[in-house]
Design a protein around this motif. Structure first.
Motif, mmCIF file in Angstrom:
data_model
loop_
_atom_site.group_PDB
_atom_site.id
_atom_site.type_symbol
_atom_site.label_atom_id
_atom_site.label_comp_id
_atom_site.label_asym_id
_atom_site.label_seq_id
_atom_site.Cartn_x
_atom_site.Cartn_y
_atom_site.Cartn_z
ATOM 1 N N GLU A 9 0.859 -1.247 -0.035
ATOM 2 C CA GLU A 9 0.042 -0.070 -0.070
ATOM 3 C C GLU A 9 0.897 1.268 0.027
ATOM 4 O OE1 GLU A 9 -0.087 -2.604 2.219
ATOM 5 O OE2 GLU A 9 -2.252 -3.435 1.553
ATOM 6 N N GLN A 10 1.885 1.171 0.770
ATOM 7 C CA GLN A 10 2.915 2.305 0.781
ATOM 8 C C GLN A 10 3.494 2.487 -0.617
ATOM 9 O OE1 GLN A 10 4.910 0.789 4.245
ATOM 10 N NE2 GLN A 10 4.532 2.844 5.433
ATOM 11 N N GLU A 11 4.185 1.445 -1.149
ATOM 12 C CA GLU A 11 4.615 1.503 -2.691
ATOM 13 C C GLU A 11 3.616 2.271 -3.671
ATOM 14 O OE1 GLU A 11 7.573 1.139 -3.467
ATOM 15 O OE2 GLU A 11 8.461 -0.402 -2.112
ATOM 16 N N TRP A 13 0.910 4.316 -2.931
ATOM 17 C CA TRP A 13 0.936 5.457 -2.417
ATOM 18 C C TRP A 13 1.985 6.358 -3.108
ATOM 19 C CZ3 TRP A 13 2.830 8.436 2.048
ATOM 20 C CH2 TRP A 13 2.193 9.621 2.200
ATOM 21 N N CYS A 14 3.068 5.773 -2.836
ATOM 22 C CA CYS A 14 4.134 6.578 -3.505
ATOM 23 C C CYS A 14 4.165 6.549 -4.881
ATOM 24 C CB CYS A 14 5.435 5.978 -3.019
ATOM 25 S SG CYS A 14 6.039 6.094 -1.273
ATOM 26 N N GLU A 15 4.027 5.687 -5.572
ATOM 27 C CA GLU A 15 3.647 5.798 -7.285
ATOM 28 C C GLU A 15 2.761 6.772 -7.522
ATOM 29 O OE1 GLU A 15 4.680 5.422 -10.892
ATOM 30 O OE2 GLU A 15 5.739 4.445 -9.324
ATOM 31 N N GLU A 16 1.429 6.812 -6.780
ATOM 32 C CA GLU A 16 0.568 7.981 -6.989
ATOM 33 C C GLU A 16 1.258 9.373 -6.705
ATOM 34 O OE1 GLU A 16 -2.614 6.911 -4.392
ATOM 35 O OE2 GLU A 16 -3.302 5.070 -5.692
ATOM 36 N N LEU A 17 1.999 9.415 -5.761
ATOM 37 C CA LEU A 17 2.544 10.795 -5.564
ATOM 38 C C LEU A 17 3.398 11.118 -6.582
ATOM 39 C CD1 LEU A 17 3.185 10.594 -1.696
ATOM 40 C CD2 LEU A 17 1.375 12.192 -2.866
ATOM 41 N N ARG A 18 4.487 10.318 -7.034
ATOM 42 C CA ARG A 18 5.223 10.396 -8.027
ATOM 43 C C ARG A 18 4.605 11.012 -9.315
ATOM 44 N NH1 ARG A 18 8.185 6.263 -5.681
ATOM 45 N NH2 ARG A 18 7.341 4.706 -7.049
#
Length: 383
Positions: A9-11, A13-18
């Motif tokens: 889930e964190q991975e 989320w990070c991809e969404e932020l990028r």
């Protein structure tokens, strides 16, 4: 969470932020002239809920946000971080009245905050602050006790190299209330930008975000403006920096990863000496070194953030190590990326030209590299 791995889930989320940084926030950054406050960008961060998350997330989430945004838009990352740096003392140590008045606007991106610690003669040595907070004539006692008489203090002096100055709506200001008191004689104040006697000027710096100086000409502050307790402001500053230092490392890791990704694509596709650059051992080994150092920095940042979230005693050491190693690593990685790209990386507008300008400052602000080494050594010998 194990420090060496992120949950799926964190991975995600990070991809969404990028993607968000590259597709929505970078166009806003590119529309504004460097050195000026980009209020549309700050507003967008508020609308996306990222500013609100600053004050509900732990240190690890803060690091993940800063690393991911930095990968796609360093200006968005910095705008987010400066809101947190300027307003976190209020959120963590401020009064109910201060939080109710200022934090909703910060979270929404309508109100811009700034952290005013550095001075012309007191940058990394925060305990030697010279901005004077003098008791108003006629109040009882001296130093911090002046607030008890209701008259408050007058702030006189300068602050310098303050991010978001002179455009912020309020400043978290650290001033000396007890002469000769060292770190124990500093008080944190919340000072609105429209307070009489407070003026500012922009500084022409390498960084694309606004940085300025502030002049305090007998600026009146009262007990209601104190953040925390009189004469205990140094602890407010250090608590804030202990939280944000690992995330400065995360910012650096985000830039390093962006430079590494660009280098992988370039060396795989560029042909020279009869084949792709990646087939040259000198190039491949340099890229491997870049990747290894970036990963080591990332793990050190995550470990420091996890230690902070667990309230472990070695937080000052862990934070200093993360900030030190990650910022120095980012400098190495971006410089190596420029070298492998050649002259094209020096063209205005190229990603690496931008990163090359951005990557230098984090080795200085929030405690220079040399200060981090001093903190680490003191913590080691204290044991």
């Amino acid at each position: 969470m194990p420090e060496f791995a992120l949950e799926p889930e964190q991975e995600e989320w990070c991809e969404e932020l990028r993607a968000l940084a590259a597709e929505r926030l970078r166009p806003l950054a590119e529309k504004r002239e460097p050195g000026l406050l980009n209020r549309p960008l700050v507003t967008a961060l508020g609308e996306l809920g990222l500013l609100d998350r600053l004050f509900t997330a732990g240190a690890l989430d803060l690091c993940l946000m800063r690393e991911s945004l930095a990968h796609g838009c360093t200006e968005a990352e910095t705008a987010l971080a400066l809101q947190g740096l300027g307003a976190s003392p209020v959120a963590r140590a401020g009064s109910d009245e201060q939080r109710a008045r200022w934090l909703p606007g910060v979270r929404a991106g309508r109100t811009v905050a700034a952290f005013a610690l550095s001075e012309p003669g007191a940058g990394s040595d925060a305990a030697s602050l010279a901005l004077r907070a003098e008791p108003v004539t006629g109040t009882a006692g001296g130093g911090g006790s002046a607030a008890g008489g209701g008259g408050g203090w007058r702030l006189s002096g300068e602050k310098c190299w303050i991010s978001n100055a002179p455009y912020a709506d309020f400043y978290t200001v650290f001033a000396r209330t007890t002469p000769g008191g060292g770190a124990r004689g500093v008080t944190a104040f919340l000072v609105p930008a429209d307070r009489p006697g407070l003026t500012g000027a922009a500084l022409d710096m390498l960084s694309p975000h606004p940085i300025g100086s502030l002049a305090f000409d007998a600026v009146h502050v009262t007990e209601a403006d104190v953040i925390g307790t009189p004469d205990r402001g140094f602890r407010v500053a250090m608590d804030t920096l202990n939280l944000f230092r690992p995330s400065v490392g995360a910012f650096a890791v985000g830039m390093a990863r962006a430079a590494l990704d660009a280098t992988l694509a370039h060396t795989a596709g560029r042909t020279a000496f009869g084949g792709p650059l990646k087939d040259l051992q000198s190039v491949a080994h340099r890229v491997a070194e870049m990747a290894t150092r970036t990963e080591a920095a990332r793990l050190l940042v995550y470990a420091a953030a996890a230690a902070y979230d667990r309230n472990e005693p070695q937080v000052p050491k862990s934070s200093a190590m993360a900030k030190l190693f990650a910022t120095e690593t980012a400098q190495f990685v971006v410089d190596a990326a420029v070298q492998l790209h050649g002259a094209r990386a020096l063209q205005r507008g190229h990603l690496l030209e931008h990163l090359y300008r951005e990557v230098r400052a984090p080795r200085i602000y929030e405690g220079a590299t040399e200060v981090q080494r001093t903190i680490i050594a003191k913590e080691l010998y204290a044991r």
